[in-house]
Design an enzyme around this catalytic site. Sequence first.
Site, PDB file in Angstrom:
ATOM      1  N   ARG A 120     -91.191  12.801  20.176  1.00  0.00           N
ATOM      2  CA  ARG A 120     -91.057  13.725  21.312  1.00  0.00           C
ATOM      3  C   ARG A 120     -89.687  13.640  21.993  1.00  0.00           C
ATOM      4  O   ARG A 120     -89.539  14.001  23.160  1.00  0.00           O
ATOM      5  CB  ARG A 120     -92.174  13.504  22.339  1.00  0.00           C
ATOM      6  CG  ARG A 120     -93.575  13.786  21.792  1.00  0.00           C
ATOM      7  CD  ARG A 120     -94.613  13.795  22.906  1.00  0.00           C
ATOM      8  NE  ARG A 120     -95.934  14.137  22.376  1.00  0.00           N
ATOM      9  CZ  ARG A 120     -96.834  13.249  21.978  1.00  0.00           C
ATOM     10  NH1 ARG A 120     -96.539  11.953  22.044  1.00  0.00           N
ATOM     11  NH2 ARG A 120     -98.005  13.631  21.524  1.00  0.00           N
ATOM     12  N   LYS A 142     -78.647  23.988  21.510  1.00  0.00           N
ATOM     13  CA  LYS A 142     -79.514  24.743  20.614  1.00  0.00           C
ATOM     14  C   LYS A 142     -79.682  23.963  19.314  1.00  0.00           C
ATOM     15  O   LYS A 142     -78.700  23.602  18.671  1.00  0.00           O
ATOM     16  CB  LYS A 142     -78.914  26.118  20.298  1.00  0.00           C
ATOM     17  CG  LYS A 142     -79.169  27.165  21.351  1.00  0.00           C
ATOM     18  CD  LYS A 142     -78.708  28.528  20.851  1.00  0.00           C
ATOM     19  CE  LYS A 142     -79.038  29.630  21.823  1.00  0.00           C
ATOM     20  NZ  LYS A 142     -78.625  30.959  21.317  1.00  0.00           N
ATOM     21  N   GLU A 184     -65.724  32.385  15.554  1.00  0.00           N
ATOM     22  CA  GLU A 184     -66.341  32.054  16.845  1.00  0.00           C
ATOM     23  C   GLU A 184     -65.292  31.918  17.939  1.00  0.00           C
ATOM     24  O   GLU A 184     -65.550  32.264  19.092  1.00  0.00           O
ATOM     25  CB  GLU A 184     -67.147  30.750  16.724  1.00  0.00           C
ATOM     26  CG  GLU A 184     -68.401  30.859  15.875  1.00  0.00           C
ATOM     27  CD  GLU A 184     -69.546  31.570  16.578  1.00  0.00           C
ATOM     28  OE1 GLU A 184     -69.388  31.994  17.743  1.00  0.00           O
ATOM     29  OE2 GLU A 184     -70.615  31.716  15.944  1.00  0.00           O
ATOM     30  N   GLU A 236     -80.983  30.496  27.757  1.00  0.00           N
ATOM     31  CA  GLU A 236     -80.780  31.883  27.345  1.00  0.00           C
ATOM     32  C   GLU A 236     -81.729  32.851  28.055  1.00  0.00           C
ATOM     33  O   GLU A 236     -82.301  33.752  27.447  1.00  0.00           O
ATOM     34  CB  GLU A 236     -80.924  32.016  25.822  1.00  0.00           C
ATOM     35  CG  GLU A 236     -80.139  33.186  25.256  1.00  0.00           C
ATOM     36  CD  GLU A 236     -80.060  33.147  23.750  1.00  0.00           C
ATOM     37  OE1 GLU A 236     -78.970  32.897  23.236  1.00  0.00           O
ATOM     38  OE2 GLU A 236     -81.079  33.373  23.090  1.00  0.00           O
ATOM     39  N   ARG A 240     -76.495  33.585  29.001  1.00  0.00           N
ATOM     40  CA  ARG A 240     -76.141  32.904  27.753  1.00  0.00           C
ATOM     41  C   ARG A 240     -76.187  33.833  26.546  1.00  0.00           C
ATOM     42  O   ARG A 240     -75.571  33.557  25.520  1.00  0.00           O
ATOM     43  CB  ARG A 240     -77.062  31.694  27.539  1.00  0.00           C
ATOM     44  CG  ARG A 240     -76.668  30.873  26.320  1.00  0.00           C
ATOM     45  CD  ARG A 240     -77.362  29.533  26.276  1.00  0.00           C
ATOM     46  NE  ARG A 240     -77.023  28.824  25.050  1.00  0.00           N
ATOM     47  CZ  ARG A 240     -77.235  27.531  24.841  1.00  0.00           C
ATOM     48  NH1 ARG A 240     -77.799  26.797  25.771  1.00  0.00           N
ATOM     49  NH2 ARG A 240     -76.893  26.966  23.699  1.00  0.00           N
ATOM     50  N   ASN A 244     -73.846  35.455  21.978  1.00  0.00           N
ATOM     51  CA  ASN A 244     -74.291  36.009  20.704  1.00  0.00           C
ATOM     52  C   ASN A 244     -73.559  37.290  20.320  1.00  0.00           C
ATOM     53  O   ASN A 244     -74.000  38.012  19.417  1.00  0.00           O
ATOM     54  CB  ASN A 244     -75.803  36.277  20.758  1.00  0.00           C
ATOM     55  CG  ASN A 244     -76.615  34.998  20.795  1.00  0.00           C
ATOM     56  OD1 ASN A 244     -76.436  34.122  19.962  1.00  0.00           O
ATOM     57  ND2 ASN A 244     -77.485  34.873  21.776  1.00  0.00           N
ATOM     58  N   HIS A 247     -73.432  38.448  16.684  1.00  0.00           N
ATOM     59  CA  HIS A 247     -74.379  37.662  15.897  1.00  0.00           C
ATOM     60  C   HIS A 247     -75.584  38.449  15.390  1.00  0.00           C
ATOM     61  O   HIS A 247     -76.196  38.052  14.399  1.00  0.00           O
ATOM     62  CB  HIS A 247     -74.847  36.455  16.710  1.00  0.00           C
ATOM     63  CG  HIS A 247     -73.839  35.359  16.792  1.00  0.00           C
ATOM     64  ND1 HIS A 247     -72.582  35.555  17.330  1.00  0.00           N
ATOM     65  CD2 HIS A 247     -73.877  34.057  16.393  1.00  0.00           C
ATOM     66  CE1 HIS A 247     -71.902  34.416  17.267  1.00  0.00           C
ATOM     67  NE2 HIS A 247     -72.664  33.511  16.704  1.00  0.00           N
ATOM     68  N   HIS A 251     -76.225  37.737  11.539  1.00  0.00           N
ATOM     69  CA  HIS A 251     -77.417  37.131  10.947  1.00  0.00           C
ATOM     70  C   HIS A 251     -78.021  38.025   9.879  1.00  0.00           C
ATOM     71  O   HIS A 251     -78.561  37.538   8.874  1.00  0.00           O
ATOM     72  CB  HIS A 251     -78.443  36.829  12.040  1.00  0.00           C
ATOM     73  CG  HIS A 251     -78.041  35.700  12.941  1.00  0.00           C
ATOM     74  ND1 HIS A 251     -78.559  35.502  14.199  1.00  0.00           N
ATOM     75  CD2 HIS A 251     -77.127  34.696  12.764  1.00  0.00           C
ATOM     76  CE1 HIS A 251     -78.007  34.432  14.743  1.00  0.00           C
ATOM     77  NE2 HIS A 251     -77.136  33.929  13.898  1.00  0.00           N
ATOM     78  N   HIS A 264     -70.964  31.436   8.015  1.00  0.00           N
ATOM     79  CA  HIS A 264     -71.393  31.966   9.305  1.00  0.00           C
ATOM     80  C   HIS A 264     -70.239  32.614  10.077  1.00  0.00           C
ATOM     81  O   HIS A 264     -70.375  33.722  10.597  1.00  0.00           O
ATOM     82  CB  HIS A 264     -72.018  30.853  10.154  1.00  0.00           C
ATOM     83  CG  HIS A 264     -72.447  31.304  11.516  1.00  0.00           C
ATOM     84  ND1 HIS A 264     -73.469  32.208  11.715  1.00  0.00           N
ATOM     85  CD2 HIS A 264     -71.963  31.001  12.753  1.00  0.00           C
ATOM     86  CE1 HIS A 264     -73.615  32.440  13.012  1.00  0.00           C
ATOM     87  NE2 HIS A 264     -72.721  31.713  13.660  1.00  0.00           N
TER      88      HIS A 264
END
Length: 360
Positions: A120, A142, A184, A236, A240, A244, A247, A251, A264
């Site tokens: 955990r 993330k 990026e 997000e 936030r 992206n 993106h 993706h 990427h």
Amino acid sequence: MEKIRVELGADSYNIFIGEKILSNIAKFIAESNFTKKALIVADSNTEKFCTGLTAPLETYGINFDIAVIPAGESSKNLRVAEKIYTRAIEFGLDRKSPIIAFGGGVAGDLAGFIAATYLRGVPFIQVPTTLLAQVDSSVGGKTAVNHELGKNLIGAFYQPKAVFIDIYTLKTLPEREIKCGLGEVVKYGIISDEKFFEYLELNAEKILNRDVEVLTYIIKRACEIKAAVVSKDEKEAGLRRILNFGHTIAHAVEQITNYEKYRHGEAVAVGMLGAALISCAMGKITFNDVTRLKNLLDKLGLITRCENCDVEEMYTLTFRDKKTVGGKVNWVLMEDFGKVFITDEVPEVEIKKALKIIAS
């Protein structure tokens, strides 16, 4: 050594940036409330450089094990994660034993997901060794693995205890990997800072020649921008999402090509041009702005086309984007250099026009 603070209350942490700073990690572990036992998750590209990490760990009396994964997106899945869980259990990792990610974004995302879920949650340290990971995936918490139906669909927000960015590791990277990271980097100029975008335009040649001073600056500035955004919106909920930009299409590009043809950062470059074309079609920016973006991407040696990709299939794949809510994609689009906006009201015809251009 530069230091950037990511302010997240009890989960705040520092990003350390410098040359040949890997030895500082052992000292950080020794001075933290951690067990003197650590699991390093490295990829097949970085395994041979692990001595920069392990020698100092030995000096500080920290016992370690190294789990090596094949480099590449294909390792970011639950099957590989399960093998590392087994490794951690057999090694005797407890709740205060840190997991260290040493490699690119795949190693960081996978190791972070494991750290978030093993017992955990155990301490997690990011040591990104690619430009792409240094300016993007290592900062912000993330973590994720991929599912066969989409990228990063299984994951958690889990902040590291620290991020150590060693500029020296970039010397070992192939040219293509440097360019991937620049996709990026350009994004930050678009979403937040036009002066930074101008800096990239003026210093493109130095960047590609790996000028240490210039690389240090662009990494530091990218991390500052991302840290500021994450500090305001950790999970997000709103702001936030601007991270992206490009993106949604990226993706789709990665998935339609089975994560094999494009890296990427390359897909992000394609996606940013696509997003700019949509922004232009909606009257938010001019075609000259689109050209300016494309010129910088060209100058940095980035691709802006995903050849022979089916437009209809790409359009369908955009709906698997994590920003899709209630069947509508939340598009991040340009309003100006340094300013973006989010909307779910983008005409299908304009999306497909943009996809047709970048897929030609």
